[in-house]
Write an enzyme that holds these catalytic residues in place. Sequence first.
Site, short mmCIF file in Angstrom:
data_model
loop_
_atom_site.label_atom_id
_atom_site.label_comp_id
_atom_site.label_asym_id
_atom_site.label_seq_id
_atom_site.Cartn_x
_atom_site.Cartn_y
_atom_site.Cartn_z
N LYS A 1 0.84 -1.21 0.00
CA LYS A 1 0.00 0.00 0.00
C LYS A 1 0.87 1.26 0.00
O LYS A 1 0.63 2.20 -0.76
CB LYS A 1 -0.90 -0.03 1.25
CG LYS A 1 -1.61 1.25 1.58
CD LYS A 1 -3.02 1.28 1.10
CE LYS A 1 -3.66 2.64 1.38
NZ LYS A 1 -4.89 2.85 0.67
N LYS B 1 -1.28 11.66 4.80
CA LYS B 1 -1.09 10.64 5.84
C LYS B 1 -0.27 9.47 5.30
O LYS B 1 0.70 9.03 5.91
CB LYS B 1 -2.45 10.14 6.33
CG LYS B 1 -2.32 8.95 7.28
CD LYS B 1 -3.59 8.13 7.42
CE LYS B 1 -3.23 6.77 8.03
NZ LYS B 1 -4.35 5.89 8.23
#
Length: 302
Positions: free
Chosen positions: A175, A250
Site C-alpha cells: 500500500k 497521511k
Amino acid sequence: MSTSVAFIGLGNMGRPMAVNLAAAGYDVTGFDVFEGARDAAAAAGITISATAADAAAQADVVITMLQNGKQVHDVYTGTEGAPGVLAAAKPDTLFIDCSTIAVDDAIEAHRLAAEAGHRNVDSPVSGGVVGATAGTLAMMVGGAAADFESAKPVLTVVGGRVVHCGKPGAGQAAKVCNNMLLAVSMIAVSEAFVLGESLGLTDEALFEVASNASGQCWALTTNCPVPGPVPASPANRDFAPGFSTALMAKDLGLAAAALQSTGVDAELGTMAGLIYSRFAESGGAGLDFSAIITEIRARSAA
Ligand code: NAD
C-alpha cells in the site's frame, strides 16, 4: 451456524464494509468509540456491542478499520476502561487489520496477536468509500499463507481483488509503495499540464498525446487533474474527493517512516510528502489529491 465477525471502527470505510458482510450472511457485531458512528451503523442494521472486547469475545473473526497504528495497538491491548480485544477473544481467533498503518506497526500487531494465541493478517485497502460501499476494494494482504486462506472468504466479500503480498506487514508495504508512486505520478502529470498551458498547448491536446504515449498512467487517464478529458475525474466537480489530500498526506507520512527505517533514498517520494503536507496545511486537506495542480498553478504564477 454463520461465521461471526466483530467489526471495530465503523467510520466512512468500516460501516459500509460491515454492512456488506452482514448482507452476505455473516453475523456482524460492531463497535466504535464515536457515538455518531455507532448510531449510523445501527441504523444500517449492524448490531452494536457495549465495548470492542465484548464484540471480540463472541467472534470467529475480528476486523479493525481504524485511523492509525496507535488506535490499532490500543484496541488490541486495551487502555484504561477499555479492555483489549486480544485478551477477550477465544483462542486462535483470526484478526484482520484493514487500517492503513505503518509497516512496523503492522508487524507489531502480528507479534501481539501471535503472543496472545491468535492468527493475524494485515489487509489495507484501496478504492475509497465508493469501493467500500460497492464491495470492490483492492485488498493487499500480509501474513502466513494459511491465515491468508482463512481470511479470504471474508476479504472477498468486502473486496473485488484480494492479493497475498507476502509475510506479515507486506500488505502495508504494498500500500505504501503504491501510494508513493501515485503521489509522484500525480504531481508529474499536474506539472506537465501547467507547463503545457504556459507553452500554449490546450489540455485536450496534451491529454490526447500523453494518454496514447509514454506519459500514460492512472493519474492522467483515470484521475486527470484538469476538467474535460476524463469526465468522471474530480477536477470536473471542483475536486470533491475521491481520495482526499489529507489521506494522501497521511500515507506519504507512512512512506517517509518506511524510507527512514529502510534507509532507502527516494528523493521524489520524499519531495511528494513535503508537497502534499504543505498543500494539506494550506487549505487543500479536504480536496481530492489531484487538486495539487491548483497549488502548482498558484506557485507558477507568483
Ligand atoms: P474514519 O475516521 O471515518 O473511521 C475510523 C473510525 O475509527 C472512527 O469512526 C473512529 O471513531 C473509530 N475509532 C477510533 N479509535 C477507536 C477505538 N479505540 N475503538 C473503536 N473505534 C475507534 O476513517 P476511514 O475513512 O473509515 O478510514 C479508516 C482507515 O482506512 C484509515 O486507516 C484510512 O487511512 C484507510 N483508508 C481510507 C480510505 C478512504 O477513502 N476513506 C481509503 C483507503 C484507506
